[in-house]
Design a protein around this motif. Structure first.
Motif, PDB file in Angstrom:
ATOM      1  N   LYS A  75      86.553   8.302 -56.878  1.00  0.00           N
ATOM      2  CA  LYS A  75      86.421   6.857 -57.073  1.00  0.00           C
ATOM      3  C   LYS A  75      85.556   6.228 -55.992  1.00  0.00           C
ATOM      4  O   LYS A  75      84.655   5.423 -56.279  1.00  0.00           O
ATOM      5  CB  LYS A  75      87.813   6.226 -57.080  1.00  0.00           C
ATOM      6  CG  LYS A  75      87.817   4.714 -57.015  1.00  0.00           C
ATOM      7  CD  LYS A  75      89.217   4.186 -56.798  1.00  0.00           C
ATOM      8  CE  LYS A  75      89.214   2.677 -56.556  1.00  0.00           C
ATOM      9  NZ  LYS A  75      90.577   2.162 -56.273  1.00  0.00           N
ATOM     10  N   HIS A  76      85.797   6.587 -54.721  1.00  0.00           N
ATOM     11  CA  HIS A  76      85.053   5.965 -53.626  1.00  0.00           C
ATOM     12  C   HIS A  76      83.589   6.382 -53.617  1.00  0.00           C
ATOM     13  O   HIS A  76      82.710   5.567 -53.316  1.00  0.00           O
ATOM     14  CB  HIS A  76      85.720   6.316 -52.300  1.00  0.00           C
ATOM     15  CG  HIS A  76      87.057   5.654 -52.106  1.00  0.00           C
ATOM     16  ND1 HIS A  76      87.228   4.294 -52.141  1.00  0.00           N
ATOM     17  CD2 HIS A  76      88.304   6.166 -51.885  1.00  0.00           C
ATOM     18  CE1 HIS A  76      88.503   3.981 -51.949  1.00  0.00           C
ATOM     19  NE2 HIS A  76      89.172   5.109 -51.794  1.00  0.00           N
ATOM     20  N   LEU A  79      81.838   4.291 -56.242  1.00  0.00           N
ATOM     21  CA  LEU A  79      81.550   2.950 -55.746  1.00  0.00           C
ATOM     22  C   LEU A  79      80.406   2.957 -54.739  1.00  0.00           C
ATOM     23  O   LEU A  79      79.574   2.038 -54.726  1.00  0.00           O
ATOM     24  CB  LEU A  79      82.802   2.356 -55.104  1.00  0.00           C
ATOM     25  CG  LEU A  79      83.973   2.041 -56.040  1.00  0.00           C
ATOM     26  CD1 LEU A  79      85.180   1.564 -55.252  1.00  0.00           C
ATOM     27  CD2 LEU A  79      83.579   0.978 -57.063  1.00  0.00           C
ATOM     28  N   LEU A  80      80.349   3.977 -53.902  1.00  0.00           N
ATOM     29  CA  LEU A  80      79.269   4.072 -52.923  1.00  0.00           C
ATOM     30  C   LEU A  80      77.919   4.246 -53.611  1.00  0.00           C
ATOM     31  O   LEU A  80      76.912   3.651 -53.194  1.00  0.00           O
ATOM     32  CB  LEU A  80      79.542   5.236 -51.975  1.00  0.00           C
ATOM     33  CG  LEU A  80      78.547   5.418 -50.822  1.00  0.00           C
ATOM     34  CD1 LEU A  80      78.570   4.203 -49.905  1.00  0.00           C
ATOM     35  CD2 LEU A  80      78.882   6.683 -50.030  1.00  0.00           C
ATOM     36  N   SER A 176      83.613   0.605 -51.366  1.00  0.00           N
ATOM     37  CA  SER A 176      83.920   2.025 -51.223  1.00  0.00           C
ATOM     38  C   SER A 176      84.635   2.288 -49.903  1.00  0.00           C
ATOM     39  O   SER A 176      84.385   1.627 -48.891  1.00  0.00           O
ATOM     40  CB  SER A 176      82.626   2.841 -51.289  1.00  0.00           C
ATOM     41  OG  SER A 176      81.734   2.442 -50.284  1.00  0.00           O
TER      42      SER A 176
END
Length: 307
Positions: A75-76, A79-80, A176
């Motif tokens: 997920k992070h 987002l990044l 993120s």
């Protein structure tokens, strides 16, 4: 036996008296030196009276789940990647010309169950009160319906004197790796709402990012007066009307709200009228009203007045 009498005795009796004194001192109970109580370096979290104490170690509240950790990493990094490519397009992923000419922006629109996950509901029940607040979708799943019961009866903990509030607040947006993300509303000057209430006055709260730790409880507030009845009302509140408060107290040193880093928006009910309440929200947005030219509606004290 005093020392003056001991010095007048013969040498043999003097030694005997000294020996008796030493023997009496050995029989006396030892008295520890008085010391002031010391406070611990790290203080625990505040616990209200009547609440049980949690005897858990810090790592016992952590969920050591491998699959959950892998899902969080995915997920992070997603987002990044999104943040990286949005920077090449423009501010907030929009072209620079569209960002400069933007006059209306829809921030929150309640069109499904996932839209309610961005909001948190709280009441004085968390501190032992009797108020209750709930959040659900309205008819046809197109609105947000906040309802409950307000009670101003304080809890019997011997500490709380006043009670009776219910609130709804948006969650802090995160980028993120759980970095703070803010709403930038510097291009707008008005908060636009479409609501339907029951005639109660609500307090609208704007929480912005602060530069000092003692300002973390600073909130900009303004009143929302609902008409009640079956009809919707479009409310436009200029940001110049919001006044600064700290923990519910109005501040003497007022200044304009910092719109470049807005964290959360909330609605609070505390009119001391016990009974049921309801508030239905269609959408929340911001707009640019060119007819409104006021910079700040309240008196500002000059620290260094002109001569």
């Amino acid at each position: 036996m005093s020392l003056q009498k001991i010095t007048r005795l013969p040498s043999a009796r003097l030694l005997t008296s000294i020996h008796l004194l030493q023997h009496q001192q050995l029989l006396l109970p030892s008295i520890p030196p008085r010391s002031a109580p010391r406070r611990a370096v790290t203080q625990g979290e505040y616990r209200r009276p009547g609440q049980p104490k949690e005897d858990k170690l810090p790592w016992q509240n952590v969920n050591f789940d491998l699959w959950k950790g892998l899902g969080g990493i995915k997920k992070h990094f997603t987002l990044l990647k999104k943040e990286f490519f949005e920077r090449w397009v423009g501010p907030e992923g929009k072209p620079i010309l569209e960002h400069m000419l933007e006059q209306n922006r829809l921030v929150w629109e309640f069109r499904g169950p996932e839209s309610l996950e961005e909001w948190v509901v709280s009441s004085d029940k968390e501190i032992g009160g009797h108020s209750e607040a709930y959040l659900k979708l309205g008819k046809n799943n197109n609105t947000c319906f906040l309802y409950g019961t307000l009670s101003s009866t304080p809890p019997r903990d011997g500490e709380t004197r006043y009670s009776g509030y219910c609130s709804m607040r948006s969650k802090q947006p995160l980028a993120s790796f759980d970095r703070k993300k803010h709403h930038d509303w510097t291009s707008f000057n008005t908060l636009h709402l479409r609501v339907r209430g029951d005639g109660r006055p609500w307090m609208i709260n704007l929480a912005t990012e602060t530069y000092f730790s003692h300002q973390k409880d600073d909130v900009y507030c303004y009143f929302l007066y609902t008409r009640g009845g079956p009809y919707w009302q479009d409310v436009k509140i200029p940001f110049s009307k919001f006044f600064l408060t700290h923990r519910g107290r109005l501040q003497d040193d007022q200044h304009h709200a910092w719109l470049d880093k807005v964290n959360t928006v909330g609605f609070t009910l505390g009119d001391k009228a016990d009974g049921p309440f309801q508030l239905e929200i269609d959408y929340i947005g911001v707009c640019k009203d060119f007819a409104h030219t006021e910079e700040f509606a309240y008196e500002m004290y000059k620290k260094n007045p002109e001569v």
